[in-house]
Design an enzyme around this catalytic site. Structure first.
Site, short mmCIF file in Angstrom:
data_model
loop_
_atom_site.label_atom_id
_atom_site.label_comp_id
_atom_site.label_asym_id
_atom_site.label_seq_id
_atom_site.Cartn_x
_atom_site.Cartn_y
_atom_site.Cartn_z
N GLY A 131 0.77 -1.24 0.00
CA GLY A 131 0.00 0.00 0.00
C GLY A 131 0.80 1.28 0.00
NE ARG B 229 -12.82 -12.51 -13.36
CZ ARG B 229 -11.93 -12.61 -14.33
NH1 ARG B 229 -10.66 -12.67 -14.05
NH2 ARG B 229 -12.30 -12.68 -15.58
NE ARG C 287 -8.03 -12.75 -7.11
CZ ARG C 287 -7.52 -13.97 -7.27
NH1 ARG C 287 -6.29 -14.23 -6.87
NH2 ARG C 287 -8.23 -14.91 -7.83
CG ASN D 197 -4.50 -0.33 -12.52
OD1 ASN D 197 -4.26 -0.62 -11.35
ND2 ASN D 197 -3.84 -0.87 -13.53
CG HIS E 151 0.73 -1.09 -15.62
ND1 HIS E 151 0.58 -2.39 -15.19
CD2 HIS E 151 1.68 -1.13 -16.60
CE1 HIS E 151 1.39 -3.18 -15.89
NE2 HIS E 151 2.06 -2.44 -16.74
CB VAL F 238 -5.18 -7.14 -18.28
CG1 VAL F 238 -4.11 -6.83 -17.25
CG2 VAL F 238 -6.16 -8.16 -17.73
C1 GRF Z 1 2.80 -0.62 -7.81
O1 GRF Z 1 4.02 -0.76 -8.49
C2 GRF Z 1 1.67 -0.43 -8.78
O2 GRF Z 1 2.04 0.29 -9.92
C3 GRF Z 1 1.29 -1.83 -9.15
O3 GRF Z 1 1.44 -2.56 -7.96
C4 GRF Z 1 2.38 -1.92 -7.12
C5 GRF Z 1 1.72 -1.66 -5.81
O4 GRF Z 1 2.60 -1.17 -4.85
N1 GRF Z 1 -0.03 -1.87 -9.73
P1 GRF Z 1 2.04 -0.57 -3.50
O5 GRF Z 1 1.22 -1.65 -2.84
O6 GRF Z 1 1.22 0.63 -3.84
O7 GRF Z 1 3.25 -0.22 -2.69
#
Ligand code: GRF
Length: 218
Positions: free
Chosen positions: A14, A67, A93, A109, A111, A146
């Site tokens: 987190g 799911r 997930r 999201n 990424h 995705v």
């Molecule tokens: C991050 O690198 C994010 O981009 C990816 O998962 C990781 C989560 O890290 N989707 P955190 O739990 O926010 O430290």
């Protein structure tokens, strides 16, 4: 001004959640985190939420055979909390099409790559393998494919000699912690308009400087 009510979905440590919590702590920030939901009871991010006085929920995916049932359970918790925007922050997930469509343009999201390069897992290893000079992170609206959907913000970081996946991940993560709160602010201020596959930013802003890697000069 009413603040946008945000739900953050996590599965792990987190650190992006923390960046969002810290941003929302500013009195003039236009969003508030009303709920942090994890599919894992041991996610470190739950402690971060509790320390910030934010409501938490755990919806273990293993409790649901299929799911769609898991997705429906999450949707119910989010609705009950009055959530207006869902932020995925290391949520491991894949959400089903029905859930994604029901939250269309209200689900984002982060990424760890410059999409559309390197969707999926192991982004930093793949960036190193491909020999790219820049990588980074992307905050985007979620679509049914995705790591696809209109891009709200990207931050680029250089790939440097001597990098391994951990070093690169750390550099990208620092960029993530700046990008995610900024994306949230832009959305909460109503400055993002989705047109087709693009997320347009309303209002003008200065173009960022060109990044040259390797640099020109010593
Ligand atoms: C991050 O690198 C994010 O981009 C990816 O998962 C990781 C989560 O890290 N989707 P955190 O739990 O926010 O430290």
């Amino acid at each position: 001004m009413a603040r946008l009510k945000v739900g953050v979905l996590i599965s792990g440590r987190g650190s992006n959640l923390q960046a969002l919590i810290d941003a929302c702590a500013a009195p003039d920030f236009p969003a508030e985190i009303a709920l942090v939901l994890s599919n894992r009871a041991d996610a470190g991010g739950l402690t971060r939420a509790q320390e910030a006085g934010i409501a938490t929920a755990v919806v273990p995916h293993r409790d649901f055979g299929e799911r769609p049932l898991f997705d429906a359970a999450i949707g119910k918790v989010l609705k009950e909390a009055g959530i207006e925007l869902v932020c995925l922050a290391g949520f491991m997930r894949v959400l089903g099409d029905a859930f994604v469509e029901s939250w269309r343009d209200r689900l984002i999201n982060i990424h760890p790559s410059l999409l559309p390069a390197f969707p999926g897992l192991h982004t930093h290893e793949r960036a190193l393998e491909a020999g790219v000079r820049f990588t980074g992170c992307t905050v985007h609206y979620v679509r049914t494919a995705v790591d696809d959907g209109p891009i709200i913000i990207q931050a680029a970081v250089p790939v440097l000699p001597g990098d391994d996946a951990d070093l690169l991940a750390e550099r990208v993560l620092t960029a993530e912690h700046r990008a995610y709160p900024l994306a949230l602010r832009l959305i909460a201020e109503g400055r993002i308009k989705v047109v087709g596959n693009r997320a347009l930013v309303e209002g003008s802003y200065a173009a960022p400087a060109i990044g040259l890697n390797p640099p020109d000069g010593p």
